[in-house]
Design a protein around this motif. Sequence first.
Motif, mmCIF file in Angstrom:
data_model
loop_
_atom_site.group_PDB
_atom_site.id
_atom_site.type_symbol
_atom_site.label_atom_id
_atom_site.label_comp_id
_atom_site.label_asym_id
_atom_site.label_seq_id
_atom_site.Cartn_x
_atom_site.Cartn_y
_atom_site.Cartn_z
ATOM 1 N N GLY A 143 70.513 78.574 5.306
ATOM 2 C CA GLY A 143 70.096 77.143 5.464
ATOM 3 C C GLY A 143 68.523 76.946 4.856
ATOM 4 N N GLU A 144 68.587 77.711 3.908
ATOM 5 C CA GLU A 144 67.066 77.699 3.048
ATOM 6 C C GLU A 144 66.972 76.181 2.645
ATOM 7 N N THR A 145 65.654 75.761 2.528
ATOM 8 C CA THR A 145 65.624 74.217 2.084
ATOM 9 C C THR A 145 64.383 74.257 0.974
ATOM 10 N N THR A 146 64.493 73.225 0.357
ATOM 11 C CA THR A 146 63.333 72.920 -0.504
ATOM 12 C C THR A 146 62.374 72.382 0.234
ATOM 13 N N LEU A 147 61.237 72.482 -0.283
ATOM 14 C CA LEU A 147 59.954 71.627 0.316
ATOM 15 C C LEU A 147 60.230 70.162 0.244
ATOM 16 N N PRO A 148 59.622 69.432 0.966
ATOM 17 C CA PRO A 148 59.945 68.024 1.363
ATOM 18 C C PRO A 148 59.616 67.200 0.008
ATOM 19 N N ILE A 149 60.582 66.346 -0.286
ATOM 20 C CA ILE A 149 60.345 65.430 -1.695
ATOM 21 C C ILE A 149 59.958 64.204 -1.000
ATOM 22 N N ARG A 150 58.990 63.207 -1.571
ATOM 23 C CA ARG A 150 58.628 62.020 -1.126
ATOM 24 C C ARG A 150 59.453 61.154 -2.108
ATOM 25 N N LEU A 151 60.459 60.128 -1.316
ATOM 26 C CA LEU A 151 60.995 59.254 -2.354
ATOM 27 C C LEU A 151 60.476 57.941 -2.000
ATOM 28 N N ARG A 152 60.047 57.051 -2.948
ATOM 29 C CA ARG A 152 59.541 55.824 -3.004
ATOM 30 C C ARG A 152 60.490 54.765 -3.502
ATOM 31 N N VAL A 153 61.091 54.152 -2.745
ATOM 32 C CA VAL A 153 61.947 53.088 -3.054
ATOM 33 C C VAL A 153 60.916 51.770 -3.490
ATOM 34 N N GLU A 154 60.695 51.214 -4.748
ATOM 35 C CA GLU A 154 60.040 50.147 -4.843
ATOM 36 C C GLU A 154 60.591 48.846 -5.806
ATOM 37 N N LYS A 155 60.612 47.971 -5.455
ATOM 38 C CA LYS A 155 61.421 46.936 -6.146
ATOM 39 C C LYS A 155 60.717 46.826 -7.638
ATOM 40 N N GLN A 156 59.432 46.622 -7.798
ATOM 41 C CA GLN A 156 58.886 46.907 -9.000
ATOM 42 C C GLN A 156 57.925 48.151 -9.496
ATOM 43 N N MET A 157 58.266 48.799 -10.324
ATOM 44 C CA MET A 157 57.446 50.051 -10.685
ATOM 45 C C MET A 157 56.025 49.744 -10.832
ATOM 46 N N LYS A 158 55.216 50.620 -10.310
ATOM 47 C CA LYS A 158 53.716 50.350 -10.450
ATOM 48 C C LYS A 158 53.327 51.053 -11.665
ATOM 49 N N ASN A 159 53.935 52.246 -11.845
ATOM 50 C CA ASN A 159 53.417 53.014 -13.142
ATOM 51 C C ASN A 159 54.417 53.951 -13.306
ATOM 52 N N SER A 160 55.496 53.203 -14.274
ATOM 53 C CA SER A 160 56.532 54.308 -14.659
ATOM 54 C C SER A 160 56.569 55.094 -15.867
ATOM 55 N N ALA A 161 55.530 54.734 -16.590
ATOM 56 C CA ALA A 161 55.499 55.250 -17.959
ATOM 57 C C ALA A 161 54.966 56.727 -17.713
ATOM 58 N N GLY A 162 55.740 57.462 -18.618
ATOM 59 C CA GLY A 162 55.148 59.043 -18.578
ATOM 60 C C GLY A 162 55.228 59.678 -17.256
ATOM 61 N N ASP A 163 55.800 59.493 -16.334
ATOM 62 C CA ASP A 163 56.042 60.157 -15.132
ATOM 63 C C ASP A 163 56.831 61.272 -14.956
ATOM 64 N N GLY A 164 57.820 61.594 -16.149
ATOM 65 C CA GLY A 164 58.766 62.481 -16.055
ATOM 66 C C GLY A 164 60.113 62.265 -15.557
ATOM 67 N N VAL A 165 60.295 61.196 -15.150
ATOM 68 C CA VAL A 165 61.637 60.828 -14.258
ATOM 69 C C VAL A 165 62.379 59.953 -15.258
ATOM 70 N N SER A 166 63.639 60.174 -15.622
ATOM 71 C CA SER A 166 64.411 59.376 -16.222
ATOM 72 C C SER A 166 65.356 58.371 -15.308
ATOM 73 N N ARG A 167 65.380 56.982 -15.817
ATOM 74 C CA ARG A 167 66.047 55.974 -14.917
ATOM 75 C C ARG A 167 67.076 55.426 -15.520
ATOM 76 N N LYS A 168 68.175 55.086 -15.057
ATOM 77 C CA LYS A 168 69.257 54.219 -15.784
ATOM 78 C C LYS A 168 69.753 53.347 -14.514
ATOM 79 N N PRO A 169 70.699 52.260 -14.960
ATOM 80 C CA PRO A 169 71.164 51.531 -13.758
ATOM 81 C C PRO A 169 72.101 52.285 -13.273
ATOM 82 N N ALA A 170 72.472 52.158 -12.072
ATOM 83 C CA ALA A 170 73.580 52.970 -11.028
ATOM 84 C C ALA A 170 75.020 52.321 -11.606
ATOM 85 N N ARG A 171 75.739 53.446 -11.463
ATOM 86 C CA ARG A 171 77.285 53.198 -11.928
ATOM 87 C C ARG A 171 77.896 52.093 -10.990
ATOM 88 N N ARG A 172 77.623 51.686 -9.836
ATOM 89 C CA ARG A 172 78.201 50.980 -9.135
ATOM 90 C C ARG A 172 78.014 49.168 -9.318
#
Length: 172
Positions: A143-172
């Motif tokens: 049952g080893e776990t990762t450290l906690p990951i904070r997930l923010r769900v935001e309607k408008q991205m405050k600072n999305s440039a250069g954060d190292g996360v790629s985004r694409k529209p969901a498949r559904r």
Amino acid sequence: MTAVANLNGQVVRKDLGRMEEMLIEDKPRVQARVVKSYSRLTGDQKKDLFREKAGVVELTIQPGTTISADLVVKRNQHDGDIDFGNAESGRNLPHGVFVDNIGLNGLRIIKGQGDVREIFITAAKWVPEQTRLFHLRANNIDGETTLPIRLRVEKQMKNSAGDGVSRKPARR
């Protein structure tokens, strides 16, 4: 060992049996971390990834999109496959957010195929803005776990440039 509880002012004791042997392990068999992009980490950052003072990683997602991050494992005493589950891979994710594109065998790091795997997180279009801690849990290794990951769900991205996360529209 004995368990003791106070129930409505009455002390209740329960014998739990005798402990034969207690082992204190130096390190867990596997350590796992989620990072925005493992390939963007410097050599020192990669070394520090598994130290005790590693900070909480924060990911941001918009409703109706999919983001990616990297799951990195360090094998201390386990050489086999590491199974993080199927539909339940992300523990404590907000309703409508899930680990996506997991494949037929689920979210698994296969023996001999490296120790980094790209993961995808998808949020349905209707997920409200919120912040939540979640984690991944290795089902087949104590049952080893990762450290906690904070997930923010935001309607408008405050600072999305250069954060190292790629985004694409969901498949559904």
